[in-house]
Write a protein that holds these residues in place. Structure first.
Motif, PDB file in Angstrom:
ATOM      1  N   SER A   1      -8.141  -7.874   5.007  1.00 31.71           N
ATOM      2  CA  SER A   1      -7.590  -7.185   6.169  1.00 31.71           C
ATOM      3  C   SER A   1      -6.561  -6.185   5.679  1.00 31.71           C
ATOM      4  CB  SER A   1      -6.937  -8.185   7.140  1.00 31.71           C
ATOM      5  OG  SER A   1      -6.423  -7.529   8.274  1.00 31.71           O
ATOM      6  N   HIS A   2      -6.375  -5.102   6.424  1.00 31.39           N
ATOM      7  CA  HIS A   2      -5.302  -4.164   6.086  1.00 31.39           C
ATOM      8  C   HIS A   2      -4.777  -3.500   7.352  1.00 31.39           C
ATOM      9  CE1 HIS A   2      -8.205  -0.851   6.520  1.00 31.39           C
ATOM     10  NE2 HIS A   2      -9.019  -1.497   5.687  1.00 31.39           N
TER      11      HIS A   2
ATOM     12  N   LEU B   1       0.806  -1.225   0.000  1.00 33.35           N
ATOM     13  CA  LEU B   1       0.000   0.000   0.000  1.00 33.35           C
ATOM     14  C   LEU B   1       0.839   1.275   0.000  1.00 33.35           C
ATOM     15  CD1 LEU B   1      -2.643  -1.002   2.692  1.00 33.35           C
ATOM     16  CD2 LEU B   1      -3.026  -0.853   0.224  1.00 33.35           C
TER      17      LEU B   1
ATOM     18  N   ALA C   1      -2.271  -4.601   2.578  1.00 30.95           N
ATOM     19  CA  ALA C   1      -3.620  -5.162   2.545  1.00 30.95           C
ATOM     20  C   ALA C   1      -3.485  -6.618   2.129  1.00 30.95           C
ATOM     21  CB  ALA C   1      -4.512  -4.418   1.554  1.00 30.95           C
TER      22      ALA C   1
ATOM     23  N   ARG D   1      -5.982   2.814   2.410  1.00 34.24           N
ATOM     24  CA  ARG D   1      -5.940   1.384   2.746  1.00 34.24           C
ATOM     25  C   ARG D   1      -7.224   0.681   2.310  1.00 34.24           C
ATOM     26  NH1 ARG D   1      -3.578   3.766   7.537  1.00 34.24           N
ATOM     27  NH2 ARG D   1      -1.339   3.302   7.562  1.00 34.24           N
ATOM     28  N   SER D   2      -8.368   1.323   2.540  1.00 42.09           N
ATOM     29  CA  SER D   2      -9.632   0.706   2.156  1.00 42.09           C
ATOM     30  C   SER D   2      -9.762   0.593   0.636  1.00 42.09           C
ATOM     31  CB  SER D   2     -10.803   1.524   2.727  1.00 42.09           C
ATOM     32  OG  SER D   2     -12.023   0.892   2.460  1.00 42.09           O
TER      33      SER D   2
ATOM     34  N   CYS E   1      -5.729 -10.372   1.134  1.00 40.57           N
ATOM     35  CA  CYS E   1      -7.008 -10.952   0.720  1.00 40.57           C
ATOM     36  C   CYS E   1      -6.844 -12.452   0.558  1.00 40.57           C
ATOM     37  CB  CYS E   1      -7.470 -10.336  -0.600  1.00 40.57           C
ATOM     38  SG  CYS E   1      -8.994 -11.054  -1.264  1.00 40.57           S
TER      39      CYS E   1
ATOM     40  N   ALA F   1      -7.540  -2.244  -0.430  1.00 37.36           N
ATOM     41  CA  ALA F   1      -8.147  -3.542  -0.117  1.00 37.36           C
ATOM     42  C   ALA F   1      -9.247  -3.875  -1.123  1.00 37.36           C
ATOM     43  CB  ALA F   1      -8.703  -3.528   1.302  1.00 37.36           C
TER      44      ALA F   1
END
Length: 214
Positions: A87-88, A9, A93, A43-44, A95, A47
């Motif tokens: 998760s991050h 990230l 991040a 971050r979101s 997956c 992800a």
């Protein structure tokens, strides 16, 4: 078969996460914009991009990627097909995509002994206290990620109670002792500096694939 991905990230944290927004689902876009801080939005968004990448690799068409929340808060695909977990934390991040329920967690070394004494099983606290002082932060990190990964696999989150099951650390892995499900869940650990990743799965251990957002 489980697929496990990690996204660096750092480029997004430096700026440019907004460029990913048109590629994300409407659900993810709303989630990103509900956050207050730029770093959290980055971050979101990262992800969300990573989940789309994983679903593309799995051959899931875009019109079958609508997401809903389970009663415990775990996101799932409305039309099923595959299970996923996201998760991050910090610069990563992660997956996991699988044919069976799965949980994954990535964390920075922030868990303290005070937190462990409050939330962990007594046997877990004892095994950390038995370690040399310099080894405790990593042991706490391993316990926290393992516990998060298991609760995510069950779809219950922290409502399960972190002291209701036990993680026993070994030099080469971690064992899960639990009675919440008959499924033979297993813990798989991956160092990902400066953090750690833990995967909870019933399927064979996958390799961790590291990506950069495009």
């Amino acid at each position: 078969m489980v697929q496990l991905y990690a996204l660096d990230l750092q480029p997004l944290l430096a700026g440019g996460w907004e460029d990913l927004m048109p590629q994300l689902s409407r659900w993810r876009q709303k989630k990103v914009m509900s956050l207050c801080h730029d770093a959290d939005r980055a971050r979101s968004a990262g992800a969300g991009w990573l989940l789309d990448y994983a679903l593309t690799e799995a051959g899931i068409p875009r019109d079958q990627r609508a997401i809903r929340l389970q009663p415990g808060g775990k996101p799932e695909l409305v039309r099923g097909g595959v299970h996923f977990s996201l998760s991050h934390a910090g610069p990563w991040a992660v997956c996991a995509l699988a044919d069976t329920p799965v949980g994954v967690d990535v964390e920075l070394p922030r868990c303290t002994m005070a937190t462990a004494r409050r939330f962990f099983a007594p046997a877990e606290v004892a095994q950390v206290e038995a370690l040399p002082e310099q080894a405790r932060p990593d042991a706490l990190l391993r316990l926290w990620t393992a516990k998060e990964a298991f609760t995510k696999a069950l779809g219950q989150g922290l409502s399960l109670g972190l002291s209701s099951f036990e993680v026993r650390l070994r030099a080469d892995g971690a064992d899960l002792i639990q009675r919440a499900t008959d499924l033979p869940y297993r813990l798989e650990e991956y160092p990902l500096l400066p953090s750690r990743v833990c995967l909870c799965t019933v399927e064979p251990r996958p390799a961790l694939r590291i990506l950069r957002a495009k």
